[in-house]
Design an enzyme around this catalytic site. Structure first.
Site, PDB file in Angstrom:
ATOM      1  N   CYS A 136       2.832  -0.521  -1.247  1.00 45.57           N
ATOM      2  CA  CYS A 136       2.689  -0.986  -2.242  1.00 45.57           C
ATOM      3  C   CYS A 136       0.929  -1.613  -1.354  1.00 45.57           C
ATOM      4  O   CYS A 136      -0.357  -1.041  -1.288  1.00 45.57           O
ATOM      5  CB  CYS A 136       2.288  -2.202  -3.012  1.00 45.57           C
ATOM      6  SG  CYS A 136       3.804  -3.211  -2.552  1.00 45.57           S
ATOM      7  N   HIS A 261      -2.679  -6.905  -4.554  1.00 51.36           N
ATOM      8  CA  HIS A 261      -3.224  -7.106  -3.195  1.00 51.36           C
ATOM      9  C   HIS A 261      -4.607  -6.904  -3.097  1.00 51.36           C
ATOM     10  O   HIS A 261      -5.188  -6.098  -3.037  1.00 51.36           O
ATOM     11  CB  HIS A 261      -1.845  -6.183  -2.422  1.00 51.36           C
ATOM     12  CG  HIS A 261      -1.265  -5.952  -2.381  1.00 51.36           C
ATOM     13  ND1 HIS A 261      -0.324  -7.335  -3.191  1.00 51.36           N
ATOM     14  CD2 HIS A 261       0.399  -5.704  -1.921  1.00 51.36           C
ATOM     15  CE1 HIS A 261       0.688  -7.058  -2.612  1.00 51.36           C
ATOM     16  NE2 HIS A 261       1.664  -6.520  -2.371  1.00 51.36           N
TER      17      HIS A 261
END
Length: 355
Positions: A136, A261
């Protein structure tokens, strides 16, 4: 013809359908064009019998077994590494094309590591019958970097990540919310160790409290003080971009954000860059949104990006002391493009090929 003998649409399995990423996969499948025939939901035996909604229908979850892959053409896996390492080859041996979101096969030289906006052609060559989807953190930046690399030629990379707790799964989110309930409405955070004392040993999957804190550690220990997460960003970026010797420096940091993120990126290229051309590339790159007007308070933040599919890019600047380098700030939803969406996109590439 597909593995089921049908000339119609291919059959898809979602392995790990009841997990956090699996849940998002089902949402995305319901939002995307309906290219699939049967969608079979597979999970651990303890989840068998549950019913989950996909494409407006309630589908019963079946237990993971070799027979669960009978008649399946493509299987998306979102399970722990050790589960994927065991079951993905078994599914592939039954003629299923496996798209795996774990770390089990990402660096296998016989398994392509694919980001459709960057290297979609790699998905066609799969000696083991498996295609891997990156981590990710890598996915939160690599679409934007890939577009810039195609124009300028990436020469070196230095990044710091600011990672959401959902990267650690449901346990990460539950830990943050539990810790926030302990510190909200207090004066904690003004004295050394006061947050730690309030939280106690309740740090969940993290080595330190994440509420009112940032933790400069994500993953497990690797050689010379590097973390597994940092090594993933380095190794995966090299493989995706086809730059096996690319110098990469990474520091991964856990922050008290639920989902999405963020990364600061210092990218050095083979030749001089201009901000104007970089902005043109980013503004037109598939899967990228350029949101960059600091004077108007416009730059991506997790609170705005969460729940969306693209990589959002802002703070685009040429480095003050290096005309070949750019500075960027990027955000990407780690459960969507960072996991579920990229896996679905790869599966859709394979489905188009099978069709």
């Amino acid at each position: 013809m597909t593995a089921t003998g049908r000339s119609a649409r291919p059959a898809l399995a979602v392995v790990g359908a009841t997990g956090a990423v699996g849940t998002v996969m089902l949402q995305i499948l319901s939002q995307h064009a309906d290219i699939w025939g049967e969608i079979r939901l597979i999970a651990s035996p303890r989840s068998a019998g549950r019913k989950l909604a996909v494409r407006g229908e309630e589908v019963e979850v079946v237990a993971l077994s070799e027979e669960a892959f009978d008649g399946i053409d493509v299987a998306m896996f979102d399970v722990p590494d050790e589960v994927a390492a065991h079951w993905a080859p078994l599914a592939a041996a039954r003629g299923v094309v496996v798209v795996d979101n774990s770390a089990a096969f990402r660096m296998d030289p016989e398994v392509p590591l694919v980001v459709p906006e960057v290297n979609a052609h790699r998905a066609r060559v799969r000696p083991r019958g498996i295609v891997a989807s990156p981590n990710c953190t890598t996915l939160s930046m690599i679409v934007a970097l890939g577009a810039l690399h195609a124009e300028f030629g990436l020469h070196a990379l230095a990044v710091s990540s600011y990672q959401a707790v959902s990267g650690a799964g449901r346990a990460g989110v539950e830990t943050l919310r539990r810790q926030l309930s302990l510190v909200v409405g207090t004066e904690l955070g003004s004295g050394p160790g006061d947050v730690r004392r309030a939280v106690g040993d309740d740090t969940g999957p993290f080595p330190e409290p994440v509420a009112l804190n940032v933790v400069p550690w994500v993953g497990s220990l690797r050689a010379d003080g590097w973390s597994s997460e940092e090594m993933k960003v380095r190794d995966e970026s090299r493989k995706i971009l086809g730059l096996p010797e690319l110098p990469v420096a990474v520091t991964c940091v856990q922050v008290p954000v639920v989902t999405t993120h963020s990364l600061t990126v210092h990218a050095r290229f083979e030749r001089e860059v201009t901000v104007g051309r970089a902005r043109e590339i980013l503004a037109t790159a598939p899967g990228v949104v350029l949101y960059d007007d600091p004077g108007a308070g416009e730059f991506p933040t997790p609170a705005d990006v969460v729940g969306t599919d693209p990589t959002w890019v802002g703070r685009v600047r040429r480095s003050l002391d290096d005309p070949t380098a750019l500075e960027l700030f990027v955000c990407g939803d780690n459960l969507r493009k960072g996991a579920a969406l990229n896996t679905v996109q790869i599966a859709e590439l394979v489905a188009a090929e099978l069709g």
